[in-house]
Design an enzyme around this catalytic site. Structure first.
Site, PDB file in Angstrom:
ATOM      1  N   ASP A  71      -0.608  -4.887   6.020  1.00 29.63           N
ATOM      2  CA  ASP A  71      -1.641  -5.732   5.404  1.00 29.63           C
ATOM      3  C   ASP A  71      -1.397  -5.939   3.917  1.00 29.63           C
ATOM      4  OD1 ASP A  71      -2.125  -2.968   5.128  1.00 29.63           O
ATOM      5  OD2 ASP A  71      -4.136  -3.401   4.375  1.00 29.63           O
ATOM      6  N   GLU A  72      -1.915  -7.054   3.441  1.00 29.38           N
ATOM      7  CA  GLU A  72      -2.019  -7.339   2.004  1.00 29.38           C
ATOM      8  C   GLU A  72      -0.722  -7.097   1.239  1.00 29.38           C
ATOM      9  OE1 GLU A  72      -6.563  -6.536   0.862  1.00 29.38           O
ATOM     10  OE2 GLU A  72      -5.494  -4.679   1.255  1.00 29.38           O
ATOM     11  N   VAL A  73       0.361  -7.694   1.710  1.00 26.97           N
ATOM     12  CA  VAL A  73       1.625  -7.554   0.984  1.00 26.97           C
ATOM     13  C   VAL A  73       1.672  -8.614  -0.117  1.00 26.97           C
ATOM     14  CG1 VAL A  73       4.128  -7.511   1.186  1.00 26.97           C
ATOM     15  CG2 VAL A  73       2.697  -6.737   3.104  1.00 26.97           C
TER      16      VAL A  73
ATOM     17  N   HIS B 228       0.817  -1.229   0.000  1.00 27.37           N
ATOM     18  CA  HIS B 228       0.000   0.000   0.000  1.00 27.37           C
ATOM     19  C   HIS B 228       0.844   1.270   0.000  1.00 27.37           C
ATOM     20  CE1 HIS B 228      -3.945  -1.872   0.414  1.00 27.37           C
ATOM     21  NE2 HIS B 228      -3.374  -2.764   1.192  1.00 27.37           N
TER      22      HIS B 228
END
EC number: 3.2.1.52
Lengths: 537, 537
Positions: free
Chosen positions: A330-332, A270
């Site tokens: 998050d969400e790597v 992100h």
């Protein structure tokens, strides 16, 4: 009596001009309806039908003689001003002759210039009786909650006369952390939109503004250490940034309402917008043997990355007074890391094999350590725990994935491992559907996971997330309120006392009208009307 | 050149002060981007990269010498004022020296005081060339559409200089009826909220405001024939009513924007609120042999009912100038009628047997006849056709149920029977879901039903419905816009030219920012930003 005084209610308007005490009797005889309630519901509340009229020119907030806080206390002085105008819309101040109704405020701690923090006491005691009110609290933050409650106890009869029932309240929050996340990266939210949200948060007794300030699409935070980040990463370097002044304005506005500001600088994923202003920060993705020209997560193998993050987090830890910093995590996506030969070589060197979650863990551990060295507590999205990264035990984890029973088992495992947890999964209120979806938000049972009493204590609260894919200042308020109010009650109030959806419906409908009266664009719960409709077109 | 004039754009600001013609050349050389387009897309449009700067103090709207409409024409005089402020935000008027850019408007019909109607011509021709503009139209209504298009052609460069490309447009609507329904019964909408909607409708070239003014929950229309209807049926007799003045204000505001006002007085169902102010109008429901105290649809067996409806519809036909009156006719429940012994006796007497749809037909036929006698065209919800009622062939039917192919077969049958139809089923935009649901609204193919060319001609348009269960002034604008814009383009533009969702996405994103700039709280389409964000907090 004059010809105008032929019924008791009309009469009251005139009588109160002569003697308050006389009118008490009149109204008590008249048997007016009790208060419709307070949102979120106080822990203990008793009311009688005895009521006291309140008049704009005979009402006053007062510090008790033995209160530790006294005039000059910024938090309460400002709150008195605000709540006067909220109780008497259209007035900012009244006169206070000897026969005024006084709400006498007594605070044990005189600390008025600090910030609310993770341990702030918000309990208060409120007694409205014998034509006056007494509000006692340990801290100014508790006094703020009590002032909000007091303001909600004030009703208006059909003749527009304000009154309050005889009431006794003992109140405290069920959970210490009650937050709202705003995402100012996917869409920029002008500072007034944030302040309006902080107002509505205070009305709902929320106490943490989780500021998801930057993300892939834009970097509106104007850093003094790295001005290029917003110069090159914001949607517009002048019109779509938060200057240091803006940030301080938000923090102070929040402080005066007893709201913490929890900044999030989400990495290593992100972070696309960060790359514009910070060369070599992001991982260059490869197509075969050559860089593709696109970039992935933060590059975790360079010393320069950690030097940068150290300076940035140092700045953040100074700018934002809260003891928490949210580091994201998050969400790597591993795709880009996998494509990059230098990254792969580093993996070999470190003995990570092909397990890129170890590389992610390596990065997260490093920035958590940086944050710890700055005396701040790290908050992280659940992904970090799921990837079994070694993180200090005082880290706070935010559960955002799935539905029950999935998030319950996650909370079980996290608290068993000794971490404090926050729940947000059921309160992603950016997601919308047709109808009364506040009911689902209201029906959440945050402690229904399996675990010991000790584990339950590690569940410290939750938050509503308002992600910005489809939200900006045009629709923020209507999408957030009063749906977030459902979560507010779940996080503040006793669960058993607030288990009835039908009772909540009536109270929420009233409370929503109160929000509208206060200028908050809270959308309707269902068919009906407010006495004072939204008109700020 | 001054020191400030070191680049062409900065220079332009100064140069335009000296000579417009000189700056033409400069900008043309500079090669600025073409206009981003007009929403809804015109039928035929050609543009070149040649551009002309527009300056607030050198811009004027003019009537052509040979235009039938001349100064004093209310519709255009007002429109010139409005569009000046829309083109140059912050200005309400400019000066006009000899070298001004003029948009010269030429209208064939000088009728300026009438109302737009079902046959109004909205075609126009627009040419921007050689430093001036020419707008030709048959009627003032067409000129309004052309003015809107012209205003959307105006762009602003990075230095805030306004300009317009050389452009030629031939435009006309695909369908004559392009409406939006607002429901002011489930929630009351203050007049300013209606006017704001009318503004946004004009920006989208919608031309019918379908005012679903009363329904079960409340009766806000203040009737001069039956004042009790709102006195006893509105949410509040003073604050939640539309007075005759309000109604006239709405009609005039709409007229000046080329928008018809189609009033709906839905019966015999959806009339619960009518009963408060009109005794004996509604059917008393029975429990066994005794009235239960509740009421059902309008009582279709009493002469008094038809006397009442005649007077009411007569008033409506005078108050609302449009040639259409919407009579409702949807969702009539037979339960109450069945319970009532007088109704059952009447059924016997009329030979309807047990078929209550015949009773419904009897009622509808009566009120359609009343409406016909008033020289008005009846509009009805599809239910009336589905129940095979005998209705005059010039009735207009509104298709609202189901999804394709269901509504296509309905449209086939209706047009085969010779009725004109309107489509609304796919545009119930009060229904919301997470994400870009404008795409579904955009992808509708209104003419894809089976039928002859003659049948296709009977499909005269459609409308967006914004039912009020969950909508009031707090969330109306954000929920309606820009999602309704998708329907606007489908109803105005050529279907083949507007078949690409990805092209529409880019244009809609721009158009939405234009709406925001104009003060319309249109919600974001997706991640991104507007140069001028919504700030009216």
């Amino acid at each position: 009596m004059s010809a105008l005084c032929q019924n008791k209610k009309t009469c009251l308007k005139f009588c109160t001009g002569i003697s308050v005490y006389f009118s008490f009797v009149l109204i008590a005889l008249h048997g007016m309806p009790g208060a419709q309630g307070v949102w979120p519901m106080p822990q203990k509340m008793s009311q009688t039908s005895e009521i006291y009229p309140l008049h704009v020119h005979r009402f006053i907030f007062q510090y008790a003689n033995d209160s530790a806080a006294q005039p000059g206390c910024s938090v309460l002085d400002e709150a008195f001003r605000r709540y006067f105008a909220l109780i008497f819309p259209g007035y900012s101040d009244g006169k206070a002759p000897w026969d005024s109704f006084a709400l006498v405020v007594n605070v044990q701690s005189g600390e008025c210039n600090g910030y609310p923090d993770e341990n702030s006491k918000e309990n208060y005691y409120l007694l409205v009786s014998d034509g006056q009110g007494i509000l006692k609290a340990e801290t100014v933050w508790g006094a703020l909650r009590g002032l909000e409650t007091f303001s909600q106890l004030v009703q208006q009869d059909d003749d527009e006369i304000y009154y309050i029932n005889k009431t006794e309240i003992v109140d405290f929050p069920r959970f210490l952390f009650r937050g709202i996340l705003l995402d100012t990266s996917r869409h920029f939210l002008p500072v007034p939109a944030i302040m309006e949200t902080l107002d509505a948060m205070a009305y709902n007794k929320f106490n943490v503004f989780h500021w998801h300030i930057v993300d892939d699409p834009s970097f509106p935070y104007q850093s003094y250490s790295f001005p290029d980040l917003s110069d090159k990463g914001a949607y517009h370097r002048f019109t779509h940034v938060y200057t240091q002044t803006d940030v301080q304005k938000v923090i102070e506005y929040a402080r005066l309402r007893g709201i913490r500001v929890l900044p999030e600088f989400d990495s290593p994923g992100h972070t696309l917008s960060w790359g514009n202003g910070q060369p070599d920060l992001l991982t260059p993705c490869y197509k075969g043997d050559v860089p593709s020209g696109t970039f992935g997560p933060v590059n975790p193998i360079l010393n320069s990355t950690y030097e940068f993050m150290t300076r940035l987090l140092k700045e953040v830890s100074v700018v934002f007074p809260d003891s928490y910093i949210h580091l994201g995590g998050d969400e790597v996506s591993f795709t880009c890391w996998k494509s990059n030969p230098q990254i792969r070589a580093f993996m070999q060197q470190m003995g990570f094999g092909g397990d890129f979650s170890k590389l992610e863990a390596f990065y997260i551990e490093n920035i958590v350590n940086i944050t710890t060295a700055l005396n701040k507590t790290s908050v992280l999205w659940q992904d970090v725990f799921d990837n079994r990264e070694k993180i200090p035990n005082n880290t706070v984890l935010l559960v955002w994935r799935g539905t029950p029973p999935k998030y319950y088992s996650e909370m079980s495992r996290m608290t068993k491992a000794g971490y404090r947890v926050l729940l947000t999964a059921p309160w992603y209120l950016n997601h919308i559907s047709y109808g009364q979806d506040w009911r689902a938000a209201y029906s959440v049972k945050p402690l229904n996971f399996t675990g010991t009493e000790e584990q339950k204590k590690l569940m410290i609260g939750g938050e509503v997330c308002m992600w910005g894919e489809y939200v900006d200042a045009t629709n923020l308020m209507a999408r957030l309120w009063p749906r977030a109010s459902a979560a507010a009650e779940r996080l503040w109030s006793d669960e058993e006392q607030t288990s009835s959806l039908s009772k909540a419906y009536d109270r929420l409908t009233d409370f929503r009208c109160r929000l509208v009266r206060r200028g908050i664009r809270a959308e309707p719960v269902y068919v009906g009307y407010c006495k004072h409709e939204y008109k700020g077109l």
